[in-house]
Design an enzyme around this catalytic site. Structure first.
Site, mmCIF file in Angstrom:
data_model
loop_
_atom_site.group_PDB
_atom_site.id
_atom_site.type_symbol
_atom_site.label_atom_id
_atom_site.label_comp_id
_atom_site.label_asym_id
_atom_site.label_seq_id
_atom_site.Cartn_x
_atom_site.Cartn_y
_atom_site.Cartn_z
ATOM 1 N N CYS A 77 -25.904 -5.517 5.812
ATOM 2 C CA CYS A 77 -24.460 -5.301 5.856
ATOM 3 C C CYS A 77 -24.035 -4.418 4.690
ATOM 4 O O CYS A 77 -24.658 -4.442 3.618
ATOM 5 C CB CYS A 77 -23.692 -6.621 5.757
ATOM 6 S SG CYS A 77 -23.894 -7.738 7.156
ATOM 7 N N ASP A 78 -22.970 -3.668 4.889
ATOM 8 C CA ASP A 78 -22.382 -2.898 3.794
ATOM 9 C C ASP A 78 -20.891 -2.728 4.064
ATOM 10 O O ASP A 78 -20.492 -2.482 5.207
ATOM 11 C CB ASP A 78 -23.043 -1.533 3.660
ATOM 12 C CG ASP A 78 -22.609 -0.825 2.393
ATOM 13 O OD1 ASP A 78 -23.210 -1.094 1.332
ATOM 14 O OD2 ASP A 78 -21.647 -0.028 2.443
ATOM 15 N N SER A 79 -20.091 -2.881 3.009
ATOM 16 C CA SER A 79 -18.636 -2.796 3.148
ATOM 17 C C SER A 79 -18.058 -1.725 2.236
ATOM 18 O O SER A 79 -18.545 -1.516 1.112
ATOM 19 C CB SER A 79 -17.978 -4.137 2.797
ATOM 20 O OG SER A 79 -18.391 -5.165 3.665
ATOM 21 N N GLY A 114 -20.318 -2.369 7.917
ATOM 22 C CA GLY A 114 -21.392 -2.025 8.840
ATOM 23 C C GLY A 114 -22.370 -3.187 8.966
ATOM 24 O O GLY A 114 -22.659 -3.879 7.981
#
Length: 221
Positions: A77-79, A114
């Protein structure tokens, strides 16, 4: 008991705690991806990517960095926060966090996260799926003193967008349009959809009737 093991390719305690609240006890194995170098590489190859594509590219790289014979599902995950046409991750220092909050106060931004899921089980499909969740966040009109006090806690330096909704920054978020879990860093409804695309049921990870699922609520809005 759950029949499928999940590895979270992230050191984020907020993401791990969010999974625990719905009965998923994920293993944590942070990736070694250099995010700044990867962003530069993605932009050199594909140009000025949309925020939704940028965070998904980062999430994919993190999952792929960890997945290798793990006999588990691997989730990256990436924010990032999109504000006034620019995207922001974690501030580099207190000065950057302060400047960003002076831009954010009284405005609204979009938090993009994501998600990339790889079926790395020994008897799995080897499939991989990904998507981005986007949530509109409205910020309070903070005073300079409030910004200084919040930045002094150190929390804004540890999180994408320089704020939390489930921590010390919760009082500074006046409204959310969309999935509030996504603002914490992981969209649970989207994760369920991605699992479904791989032919995996939600209850294979979050068994019904566990203590984490009985009589507990910790809503972050």
């Amino acid at each position: 008991m759950p029949t499928t093991r999940l590895i979270l390719a992230s050191a984020s305690p907020a993401r791990r705690n969010l999974l625990r609240q719905v009965g998923i006890e994920a293993s944590v194995l942070p990736s070694a991806v250099d995010e700044d170098a990867l962003i530069a590489d993605l932009r050199s190859r594909f140009g000025d990517l949309a925020p939704e594509d940028l965070v998904m590219g980062l999430a994919r790289a993190k999952a792929e960095d960890v997945a290798s014979g793990r006999d588990a599902l691997v989730l990256g995950c990436d924010s990032m926060l999109e504000l006034d046409g620019e995207v922001h991750g974690k501030p580099a220092d207190a000065a950057e966090a302060t400047a960003r909050w002076r831009r954010m106060r009284g405005k609204a931004g979009t938090l993009h996260t994501g998600h990339w899921l790889i079926d790395d089980r020994d008897d799995g499909s080897g499939g991989l799926v990904g998507a981005t969740a986007s949530t509109r966040v409205h910020f309070a009109d903070l005073t300079d003193a409030e910004i200084a006090a919040y930045v002094a806690t150190g929390e804004p330096l540890r999180v994408a967008g320089a704020f939390t909704v489930d921590g010390l920054g919760g009082a500074f978020v006046t409204g959310i349009e969309g999935d509030h879990h996504n603002v914490v860093g992981l969209s649970l409804p989207l994760l369920r959809d991605l699992l479904g695309e791989l032919g995996i049921a939600w209850y294979d990870l979050a068994p019904q009737g566990t203590s984490a699922n009985r009589g507990q609520s910790n809503q972050h809005t």
